[in-house]
Design a protein around this motif. Sequence first.
Motif, PDB file in Angstrom:
ATOM      1  N   MET A 144       0.856  -1.182   0.000  1.00 55.37           N
ATOM      2  CA  MET A 144       0.000   0.000   0.000  1.00 55.37           C
ATOM      3  C   MET A 144       0.891   1.230   0.000  1.00 55.37           C
ATOM      4  O   MET A 144       2.008   1.187   0.522  1.00 55.37           O
ATOM      5  CB  MET A 144      -0.919   0.004   1.220  1.00 55.37           C
ATOM      6  N   ALA A 145       0.383   2.301  -0.591  1.00 48.91           N
ATOM      7  CA  ALA A 145       1.157   3.534  -0.635  1.00 48.91           C
ATOM      8  C   ALA A 145       0.217   4.733  -0.637  1.00 48.91           C
ATOM      9  O   ALA A 145      -0.910   4.652  -1.136  1.00 48.91           O
ATOM     10  CB  ALA A 145       2.039   3.563  -1.880  1.00 48.91           C
ATOM     11  N   SER A 146       0.709   5.819  -0.084  1.00 52.57           N
ATOM     12  CA  SER A 146      -0.066   7.054  -0.134  1.00 52.57           C
ATOM     13  C   SER A 146       0.868   8.228  -0.377  1.00 52.57           C
ATOM     14  O   SER A 146       2.071   8.147  -0.159  1.00 52.57           O
ATOM     15  CB  SER A 146      -0.849   7.257   1.175  1.00 52.57           C
ATOM     16  N   ALA A 147       0.269   9.307  -0.822  1.00 55.85           N
ATOM     17  CA  ALA A 147       0.972  10.575  -1.012  1.00 55.85           C
ATOM     18  C   ALA A 147       0.089  11.674  -0.444  1.00 55.85           C
ATOM     19  O   ALA A 147      -1.111  11.726  -0.750  1.00 55.85           O
ATOM     20  CB  ALA A 147       1.249  10.826  -2.494  1.00 55.85           C
ATOM     21  N   ALA A 148       0.659  12.526   0.385  1.00 52.74           N
ATOM     22  CA  ALA A 148      -0.051  13.673   0.950  1.00 52.74           C
ATOM     23  C   ALA A 148      -1.357  13.258   1.601  1.00 52.74           C
ATOM     24  O   ALA A 148      -2.396  13.859   1.389  1.00 52.74           O
ATOM     25  CB  ALA A 148      -0.298  14.725  -0.132  1.00 52.74           C
ATOM     26  N   ALA A 149      -1.310  12.197   2.410  1.00 54.90           N
ATOM     27  CA  ALA A 149      -2.533  11.629   2.965  1.00 54.90           C
ATOM     28  C   ALA A 149      -2.491  11.522   4.481  1.00 54.90           C
ATOM     29  O   ALA A 149      -1.435  11.320   5.064  1.00 54.90           O
ATOM     30  CB  ALA A 149      -2.758  10.242   2.374  1.00 54.90           C
ATOM     31  N   PRO A 150      -3.667  11.616   5.089  1.00 51.62           N
ATOM     32  CA  PRO A 150      -3.749  11.334   6.526  1.00 51.62           C
ATOM     33  C   PRO A 150      -3.736   9.821   6.771  1.00 51.62           C
ATOM     34  O   PRO A 150      -3.418   9.055   5.863  1.00 51.62           O
ATOM     35  CB  PRO A 150      -5.095  11.964   6.914  1.00 51.62           C
ATOM     36  N   SER A 151      -4.099   9.405   7.950  1.00 53.61           N
ATOM     37  CA  SER A 151      -4.044   7.994   8.337  1.00 53.61           C
ATOM     38  C   SER A 151      -5.381   7.292   8.194  1.00 53.61           C
ATOM     39  O   SER A 151      -6.431   7.929   8.116  1.00 53.61           O
ATOM     40  CB  SER A 151      -3.622   7.866   9.804  1.00 53.61           C
ATOM     41  N   VAL A 152      -5.310   5.979   8.248  1.00 52.85           N
ATOM     42  CA  VAL A 152      -6.511   5.169   8.358  1.00 52.85           C
ATOM     43  C   VAL A 152      -7.265   5.619   9.616  1.00 52.85           C
ATOM     44  O   VAL A 152      -6.656   5.911  10.638  1.00 52.85           O
ATOM     45  CB  VAL A 152      -6.162   3.660   8.421  1.00 52.85           C
ATOM     46  N   GLY A 153      -8.564   5.787   9.496  1.00 55.33           N
ATOM     47  CA  GLY A 153      -9.374   6.208  10.638  1.00 55.33           C
ATOM     48  C   GLY A 153      -9.454   7.696  10.851  1.00 55.33           C
ATOM     49  O   GLY A 153     -10.135   8.152  11.760  1.00 55.33           O
ATOM     50  N   SER A 154      -8.783   8.489  10.021  1.00 53.10           N
ATOM     51  CA  SER A 154      -8.832   9.944  10.187  1.00 53.10           C
ATOM     52  C   SER A 154     -10.055  10.497   9.450  1.00 53.10           C
ATOM     53  O   SER A 154     -10.697   9.812   8.668  1.00 53.10           O
ATOM     54  CB  SER A 154      -7.545  10.590   9.669  1.00 53.10           C
ATOM     55  N   SER A 155     -10.346  11.751   9.720  1.00 51.64           N
ATOM     56  CA  SER A 155     -11.473  12.405   9.059  1.00 51.64           C
ATOM     57  C   SER A 155     -11.020  13.728   8.462  1.00 51.64           C
ATOM     58  O   SER A 155      -9.875  14.152   8.653  1.00 51.64           O
ATOM     59  CB  SER A 155     -12.604  12.656  10.067  1.00 51.64           C
ATOM     60  N   ALA A 156     -11.918  14.398   7.785  1.00 45.46           N
ATOM     61  CA  ALA A 156     -11.597  15.690   7.175  1.00 45.46           C
ATOM     62  C   ALA A 156     -11.185  16.714   8.233  1.00 45.46           C
ATOM     63  O   ALA A 156     -10.445  17.651   7.935  1.00 45.46           O
ATOM     64  CB  ALA A 156     -12.783  16.210   6.382  1.00 45.46           C
ATOM     65  N   ASP A 157     -11.638  16.527   9.457  1.00 48.09           N
ATOM     66  CA  ASP A 157     -11.263  17.440  10.534  1.00 48.09           C
ATOM     67  C   ASP A 157      -9.830  17.228  11.009  1.00 48.09           C
ATOM     68  O   ASP A 157      -9.305  18.021  11.781  1.00 48.09           O
ATOM     69  CB  ASP A 157     -12.202  17.255  11.729  1.00 48.09           C
ATOM     70  N   ASP A 158      -9.204  16.139  10.562  1.00 55.82           N
ATOM     71  CA  ASP A 158      -7.867  15.774  11.033  1.00 55.82           C
ATOM     72  C   ASP A 158      -6.759  16.112  10.042  1.00 55.82           C
ATOM     73  O   ASP A 158      -5.647  15.622  10.188  1.00 55.82           O
ATOM     74  CB  ASP A 158      -7.808  14.266  11.308  1.00 55.82           C
ATOM     75  N   LEU A 159      -7.012  16.919   9.043  1.00 55.81           N
ATOM     76  CA  LEU A 159      -6.015  17.149   8.003  1.00 55.81           C
ATOM     77  C   LEU A 159      -4.836  18.003   8.445  1.00 55.81           C
ATOM     78  O   LEU A 159      -3.695  17.690   8.145  1.00 55.81           O
ATOM     79  CB  LEU A 159      -6.671  17.771   6.769  1.00 55.81           C
ATOM     80  N   SER A 160      -5.102  19.084   9.134  1.00 58.58           N
ATOM     81  CA  SER A 160      -4.022  20.007   9.474  1.00 58.58           C
ATOM     82  C   SER A 160      -3.301  19.635  10.758  1.00 58.58           C
ATOM     83  O   SER A 160      -2.262  20.199  11.067  1.00 58.58           O
ATOM     84  CB  SER A 160      -4.560  21.434   9.583  1.00 58.58           C
ATOM     85  N   SER A 161      -3.818  18.668  11.480  1.00 64.40           N
ATOM     86  CA  SER A 161      -3.202  18.239  12.734  1.00 64.40           C
ATOM     87  C   SER A 161      -3.472  16.755  12.946  1.00 64.40           C
ATOM     88  O   SER A 161      -4.532  16.255  12.578  1.00 64.40           O
ATOM     89  CB  SER A 161      -3.794  19.034  13.895  1.00 64.40           C
TER      90      SER A 161
END
Length: 184
Positions: A40-57
């Motif tokens: 699996m790979a991601s770029a510029a992404a938050p974590s599994v289980g995160s939400s839109a409210d968790d992007l900047s922190s």
Amino acid sequence: LKGIPELDIDPNQVYVAGLSSGGAFAMSIGCIAPDVFAGMASAAAPSVGSSADDLSSTRGNNHSDIAKTCRSSAGNQKERFSDQMAVFLHADDDPLVTPAYAPLNVKAMAEIYGLDGNTGKQKKTKDGSEVNYANRAISLVIDDVGHAWAGGPNASGAFVEESGINYALYLGQFFTKNNARVKH
């Protein structure tokens, strides 16, 4: 797709990758189906289980919480983490998703994979820095890409940056070289 003979897909070489929310989805699906996805790979992404409210922190999330969420998603397929790989790329100047997710995600997967989550090999690269856990879990933090897929020289498109590495090429080479599900 694996069931269509004309496509000749090797079931041991199926990978998932994505950018931003697609990267969070790639991590989620990699956690849900480690039996299907060798990497699996991601770029510029938050974590599994995160939400839109968790992007900047990362809101105090730690790698063990992320690992717990990922493990619980796997259900009875947890043993298939034993030969899965993960790569997380982030730009040091991403204005939308905090770059703090890359090291959190890689430490979470190192923990799941049974690697020492505190002893990733760190090195500077020509484009930024890398933390490598036994060629199975990699975190790349690169310079000057912002919130985009690192496409490398001559790349173009929406949310694609042409400076730095060609991330798709990097992933193809990394997954091919390090896939424990195939004989080399």
